[in-house]
Design an enzyme around this catalytic site. Structure first.
Site, PDB file in Angstrom:
ATOM      1  N   TYR A  41       0.858  -1.180   0.000  1.00  0.00           N
ATOM      2  CA  TYR A  41       0.000   0.000   0.000  1.00  0.00           C
ATOM      3  C   TYR A  41       0.895   1.232   0.000  1.00  0.00           C
ATOM      4  O   TYR A  41       1.559   1.523   0.994  1.00  0.00           O
ATOM      5  CB  TYR A  41      -0.899   0.036   1.232  1.00  0.00           C
ATOM      6  CG  TYR A  41      -1.930  -1.055   1.328  1.00  0.00           C
ATOM      7  CD1 TYR A  41      -2.279  -1.824   0.221  1.00  0.00           C
ATOM      8  CD2 TYR A  41      -2.570  -1.326   2.533  1.00  0.00           C
ATOM      9  CE1 TYR A  41      -3.234  -2.828   0.326  1.00  0.00           C
ATOM     10  CE2 TYR A  41      -3.534  -2.307   2.641  1.00  0.00           C
ATOM     11  CZ  TYR A  41      -3.859  -3.062   1.542  1.00  0.00           C
ATOM     12  OH  TYR A  41      -4.807  -4.055   1.650  1.00  0.00           O
ATOM     13  N   PHE A  73     -13.835  -5.281   1.104  1.00  0.00           N
ATOM     14  CA  PHE A  73     -14.829  -4.591   0.281  1.00  0.00           C
ATOM     15  C   PHE A  73     -16.261  -4.857   0.773  1.00  0.00           C
ATOM     16  O   PHE A  73     -17.084  -5.421   0.049  1.00  0.00           O
ATOM     17  CB  PHE A  73     -14.691  -4.981  -1.192  1.00  0.00           C
ATOM     18  CG  PHE A  73     -13.418  -4.520  -1.842  1.00  0.00           C
ATOM     19  CD1 PHE A  73     -12.687  -3.465  -1.316  1.00  0.00           C
ATOM     20  CD2 PHE A  73     -12.947  -5.140  -2.991  1.00  0.00           C
ATOM     21  CE1 PHE A  73     -11.507  -3.036  -1.925  1.00  0.00           C
ATOM     22  CE2 PHE A  73     -11.775  -4.719  -3.609  1.00  0.00           C
ATOM     23  CZ  PHE A  73     -11.055  -3.659  -3.063  1.00  0.00           C
ATOM     24  N   PRO A  74     -16.591  -4.449   2.010  1.00  0.00           N
ATOM     25  CA  PRO A  74     -17.922  -4.726   2.564  1.00  0.00           C
ATOM     26  C   PRO A  74     -19.062  -4.018   1.838  1.00  0.00           C
ATOM     27  O   PRO A  74     -20.220  -4.386   1.996  1.00  0.00           O
ATOM     28  CB  PRO A  74     -17.810  -4.238   4.009  1.00  0.00           C
ATOM     29  CG  PRO A  74     -16.718  -3.225   3.982  1.00  0.00           C
ATOM     30  CD  PRO A  74     -15.732  -3.737   2.965  1.00  0.00           C
ATOM     31  N   GLY A  89     -18.654  -3.241  -1.670  1.00  0.00           N
ATOM     32  CA  GLY A  89     -18.384  -3.330  -3.095  1.00  0.00           C
ATOM     33  C   GLY A  89     -17.023  -2.851  -3.536  1.00  0.00           C
ATOM     34  O   GLY A  89     -16.641  -3.051  -4.681  1.00  0.00           O
ATOM     35  N   THR A 105     -15.941  -0.267  -6.864  1.00  0.00           N
ATOM     36  CA  THR A 105     -17.216  -0.067  -7.552  1.00  0.00           C
ATOM     37  C   THR A 105     -18.316  -0.274  -6.524  1.00  0.00           C
ATOM     38  O   THR A 105     -18.772  -1.395  -6.299  1.00  0.00           O
ATOM     39  CB  THR A 105     -17.379  -1.071  -8.716  1.00  0.00           C
ATOM     40  OG1 THR A 105     -16.264  -0.947  -9.596  1.00  0.00           O
ATOM     41  CG2 THR A 105     -18.656  -0.797  -9.480  1.00  0.00           C
ATOM     42  N   PRO A 106     -18.733   0.784  -5.845  1.00  0.00           N
ATOM     43  CA  PRO A 106     -19.665   0.636  -4.725  1.00  0.00           C
ATOM     44  C   PRO A 106     -20.969  -0.046  -5.131  1.00  0.00           C
ATOM     45  O   PRO A 106     -21.500   0.172  -6.217  1.00  0.00           O
ATOM     46  CB  PRO A 106     -19.915   2.083  -4.279  1.00  0.00           C
ATOM     47  CG  PRO A 106     -18.712   2.833  -4.746  1.00  0.00           C
ATOM     48  CD  PRO A 106     -18.309   2.176  -6.030  1.00  0.00           C
ATOM     49  N   LEU A 107     -21.449  -0.892  -4.236  1.00  0.00           N
ATOM     50  CA  LEU A 107     -22.707  -1.577  -4.440  1.00  0.00           C
ATOM     51  C   LEU A 107     -23.844  -0.569  -4.533  1.00  0.00           C
ATOM     52  O   LEU A 107     -24.000   0.293  -3.671  1.00  0.00           O
ATOM     53  CB  LEU A 107     -22.946  -2.532  -3.265  1.00  0.00           C
ATOM     54  CG  LEU A 107     -24.307  -3.216  -3.173  1.00  0.00           C
ATOM     55  CD1 LEU A 107     -24.478  -4.159  -4.350  1.00  0.00           C
ATOM     56  CD2 LEU A 107     -24.409  -3.979  -1.859  1.00  0.00           C
TER      57      LEU A 107
END
Length: 288
Positions: A66, A215-216, A218, A221-223
């Site tokens: 990172y 990625f809770p 998404g 690319t957000p849910l």
């Protein structure tokens, strides 16, 4: 101080004396855009880490790729000397290209160099937990992981690593890994709308192995879900808070590592530990 994290409970890693608050913190967003370079506000990044620990977070997820190196150096600057109960979990198995790409780094030399980079930039003599990261960007790819994991097992025997975990792996790869060394956690892509690991989580719970979803909501690319948004609005919480609360109630071996570079968002994430979802809300989310 009383922390909302107490509501989420704790989980003890199998075969260890390590007990973690189930709500942790993921450090990826402390680096600059595209997880590259310094953040715009290093002081705020330091403040976020210190606030998280003060609030009761004792599990920080990071990696030396990172930045690269940036996130671990900020963690060292913010928190060293580290609290006795703080567990830093890092990942090995990738490196960054000059074009900011993510490149697999699984040769013996790369594994050893990755561990040494983490030790140096975190300022540690030994790493608490190291996850071997394999597979594709978000999903596992079947195939043997014995060669790179055996190198990490050697470094564990040398005392440079205390415990080992896996990231982005299948149940078959876990079984292979357990013939080589003890595995205390698995970190895979999982959230309300990405449920391929449902049975896997239950299998891990039966073994006392922690499951750490990344990625809770998404990831990059957000849910997008009107049902999720409506449910969150009805409870006067954010979609992220609802998604985190659902994960905490999904299984007792799930540990969360939501990331943020903002103290405001950090407090929102931590507050999700206090949410208790009704059977009606759970049923709605199960059908997303």
């Amino acid at each position: 101080m009383t922390s909302p994290l107490n509501a989420a409970g704790t989980f003890t890693l199998a075969g260890t004396a390590i007990t973690l608050n189930r709500m942790g913190y993921g450090a990826m967003q402390l680096a600059g855009p595209h997880v590259w370079g310094l953040p715009k506000n290093v002081d705020e990044a330091i403040a976020v880490l210190r606030h998280a620990v003060q609030a009761g977070v004792n599990h920080i997820d990071t990696s030396d790729f990172y930045g690269p190196h940036v996130t671990n150096q900020i963690i060292r600057q913010a928190l060293r000397p580290y609290p006795n109960d703080l567990v830093i979990v890092t990942k090995i198995g990738a490196r960054r290209g000059e074009d900011k790409s993510w490149i697999p780094a699984l040769s013996r030399q790369e594994i050893i160099a990755g561990v040494q980079d983490n030790l140096r930039n975190l300022g540690l003599a030994a790493l608490d937990v190291v996850n071997l990261r394999v597979g594709g960007p978000n999903t596992p790819i079947e195939g043997s992981i014995a060669e790179p994991l055996s190198v990490l097992a050697e470094l564990k025997k040398q005392g440079l690593i205390r415990h080992l975990g896996l990231s982005n792996v299948t149940a078959t790869q876990l079984a292979e890994a357990q013939k080589i060394t003890e595995i205390v956690c698995v970190q895979n892509f999982y959230n309300i709308a990405n449920r391929s690991d449902d049975s896997y989580i239950d299998q891990l719970a039966a073994q006392g192995i922690a499951y750490v979803p990344f990625f809770p909501l998404g990831g990059f690319t957000p849910l997008q879900s009107s049902a999720l948004n409506e449910a969150a609005n009805s409870l006067q919480v954010t979609p992220m808070q609802l998604a985190l609360a659902w994960l905490l109630q999904r299984a007792p071996n799930i540990l969360l590592i939501p990331g943020t570079s903002s103290r405001t968002h950090l407090r929102e994430n931590l507050a999700s530990a206090t949410l208790r979802l009704s059977p009606e809300t759970l049923a709605l989310l199960e059908n997303l």
